[in-house]
Enzyme design. Structure first.
Site, mmCIF file in Angstrom:
data_model
loop_
_atom_site.group_PDB
_atom_site.id
_atom_site.type_symbol
_atom_site.label_atom_id
_atom_site.label_comp_id
_atom_site.label_asym_id
_atom_site.label_seq_id
_atom_site.Cartn_x
_atom_site.Cartn_y
_atom_site.Cartn_z
ATOM 1 N N ASP A 1 0.814 -1.213 0.000
ATOM 2 C CA ASP A 1 0.000 0.000 0.000
ATOM 3 C C ASP A 1 0.849 1.265 0.000
ATOM 4 O O ASP A 1 2.067 1.206 0.200
ATOM 5 C CB ASP A 1 -0.961 -0.001 1.210
ATOM 6 C CG ASP A 1 -0.279 -0.391 2.519
ATOM 7 O OD1 ASP A 1 0.965 -0.376 2.570
ATOM 8 O OD2 ASP A 1 -0.989 -0.711 3.484
ATOM 9 N N ASN B 1 -7.535 -2.355 14.158
ATOM 10 C CA ASN B 1 -8.954 -2.605 13.840
ATOM 11 C C ASN B 1 -9.126 -3.836 12.939
ATOM 12 O O ASN B 1 -10.184 -4.042 12.370
ATOM 13 C CB ASN B 1 -9.578 -1.367 13.178
ATOM 14 C CG ASN B 1 -8.956 -1.057 11.819
ATOM 15 O OD1 ASN B 1 -8.031 -1.734 11.385
ATOM 16 N ND2 ASN B 1 -9.476 -0.040 11.147
ATOM 17 N N HIS C 1 -7.363 -4.448 10.151
ATOM 18 C CA HIS C 1 -7.079 -4.259 8.717
ATOM 19 C C HIS C 1 -5.790 -4.964 8.303
ATOM 20 O O HIS C 1 -4.900 -5.215 9.114
ATOM 21 C CB HIS C 1 -7.101 -2.782 8.308
ATOM 22 C CG HIS C 1 -5.923 -1.941 8.693
ATOM 23 N ND1 HIS C 1 -6.030 -0.603 8.981
ATOM 24 C CD2 HIS C 1 -4.601 -2.228 8.825
ATOM 25 C CE1 HIS C 1 -4.839 -0.116 9.245
ATOM 26 N NE2 HIS C 1 -3.956 -1.083 9.162
ATOM 27 N N GLU D 1 -9.740 -1.654 5.140
ATOM 28 C CA GLU D 1 -10.398 -1.315 6.400
ATOM 29 C C GLU D 1 -11.653 -2.174 6.585
ATOM 30 O O GLU D 1 -12.168 -2.749 5.610
ATOM 31 C CB GLU D 1 -10.775 0.176 6.386
ATOM 32 C CG GLU D 1 -9.589 1.126 6.223
ATOM 33 C CD GLU D 1 -8.722 1.247 7.486
ATOM 34 O OE1 GLU D 1 -8.735 0.335 8.334
ATOM 35 O OE2 GLU D 1 -8.019 2.264 7.597
HETATM 36 C C1 GLP Z 1 -0.612 0.444 8.689
HETATM 37 C C2 GLP Z 1 -0.320 -0.315 7.366
HETATM 38 C C3 GLP Z 1 -0.484 -1.782 7.544
HETATM 39 C C4 GLP Z 1 0.146 -2.190 8.853
HETATM 40 C C5 GLP Z 1 -0.675 -1.673 9.987
HETATM 41 C C6 GLP Z 1 -0.087 -1.935 11.364
HETATM 42 O O1 GLP Z 1 -1.620 1.361 8.599
HETATM 43 N N1 GLP Z 1 -1.082 0.098 6.248
HETATM 44 O O2 GLP Z 1 0.096 -2.460 6.436
HETATM 45 O O3 GLP Z 1 0.194 -3.588 8.952
HETATM 46 O O4 GLP Z 1 -1.008 -0.334 9.810
HETATM 47 O O5 GLP Z 1 0.964 -1.081 11.632
HETATM 48 P P1 GLP Z 1 1.972 -1.296 12.819
HETATM 49 O O6 GLP Z 1 2.802 -2.456 12.464
HETATM 50 O O7 GLP Z 1 2.758 -0.011 12.861
HETATM 51 O O8 GLP Z 1 1.174 -1.503 14.044
#
Ligand code: GLP
Length: 240
Positions: A67, A135, A137, A142
């Protein structure tokens, strides 16, 4: 799903890197699906270490990232393109032309998604690494996103904007949209590794592994994948 519980973040990082290294050793031109966020950073550090020790080469490896934020140029320090160069690509022998990240700054974002879907159709992923949003995702899919989605433009959930605000000067700087691989794209990888660390992920972990398969928890779609490894540290399992 194969669920592996390790003691802490350090072990989670080591194990996930070993699984990815194994894929590359068996297939030097493997296609890796890569993720951003804080969670995979330790995995990338271990991979860099293996490269530096001469155990691993990325010379023929190709990568596709999950992404990218809409509106952040690839040189913006919070863009995922910058993150990947900073945390991994600039520290290994990968060829920049073999790395792919959606372009969230294109004039025509729909066309940008179409182009990315084309890249994904050509580069079949041997392994996809994932983090987990608090959440539920995956990528930026989402809650509520249909599982049939391919790469698309998405509005970020309020909770995601709040979670990610820690990396920006203030919450107003966090982009409100992103381009993300869809759940269907994610599930096409031969192998999936999802990582979750910390108590703030415990609820999402529970919904992912124990809950019904529903788009209210996008990660629950992984229950249907034949080769999905879930690596959790003890804190992330506190509600299981
Ligand atoms: C972000 C990314 C995800 C990631 C998630 C968790 O928004 N788009 O790909 O897995 O949130 O992030 P973190 O590893 O910093 O908790």
């Amino acid at each position: 799903m194969e669920i592996i519980v390790v003691k802490n973040y350090k072990e989670l990082s080591k194990l996930s890197a070993e699984v990815i290294a194994e894929v590359i050793k068996n297939k030097p031109d493997a296609v890796l699906g890569l993720a951003t966020g804080s969670t995979p950073i330790g995995c990338y550090e271990n991979l860099i270490e293996m490269y530096r020790n001469g155990e691993l080469s990325f010379e023929q490896v190709r990568t596709v990232n999950l992404d990218e934020y809409v509106g952040l140029d690839k040189n913006h320090p919070q863009s995922y393109a910058y993150f990947m160069r900073d945390k991994l690509f600039n520290k290994i022998d990968i060829k920049p032309e073999n790395t792919h990240i959606p372009n969230g700054c294109a004039e025509d974002l729909v066309d940008s998604c179409d182009r990315y879907n084309h890249v994904l159709s050509v580069l079949h992923r041997d392994v996809q690494l994932l983090g987990l949003g608090s959440n539920g995702h995956i990528g930026f899919n989402e809650p509520g996103t249909p599982f049939c989605a391919l790469t698309h433009i998405t509005d970020l959930a309020e909770s995601t904007i709040k979670d990610n605000a820690r990396l920006f000067n203030n919450v107003d700087e966090v982009p409100t949209q992103a381009l993300t691989m869809g759940v269907k794209d994610i599930l096409r990888a031969d192998k999936i590794i999802i990582l979750a660390s910390g108590k703030n992920k415990a609820e999402a972990v529970k919904a992912m592994v124990k809950g019904p398969i529903t788009n209210q928890c996008p990660a629950s779609a992984l229950q249907e994948h034949e080769n999905c490894i879930v690596i959790l540290d003890e804190d992330a399992t506190s509600l299981l």
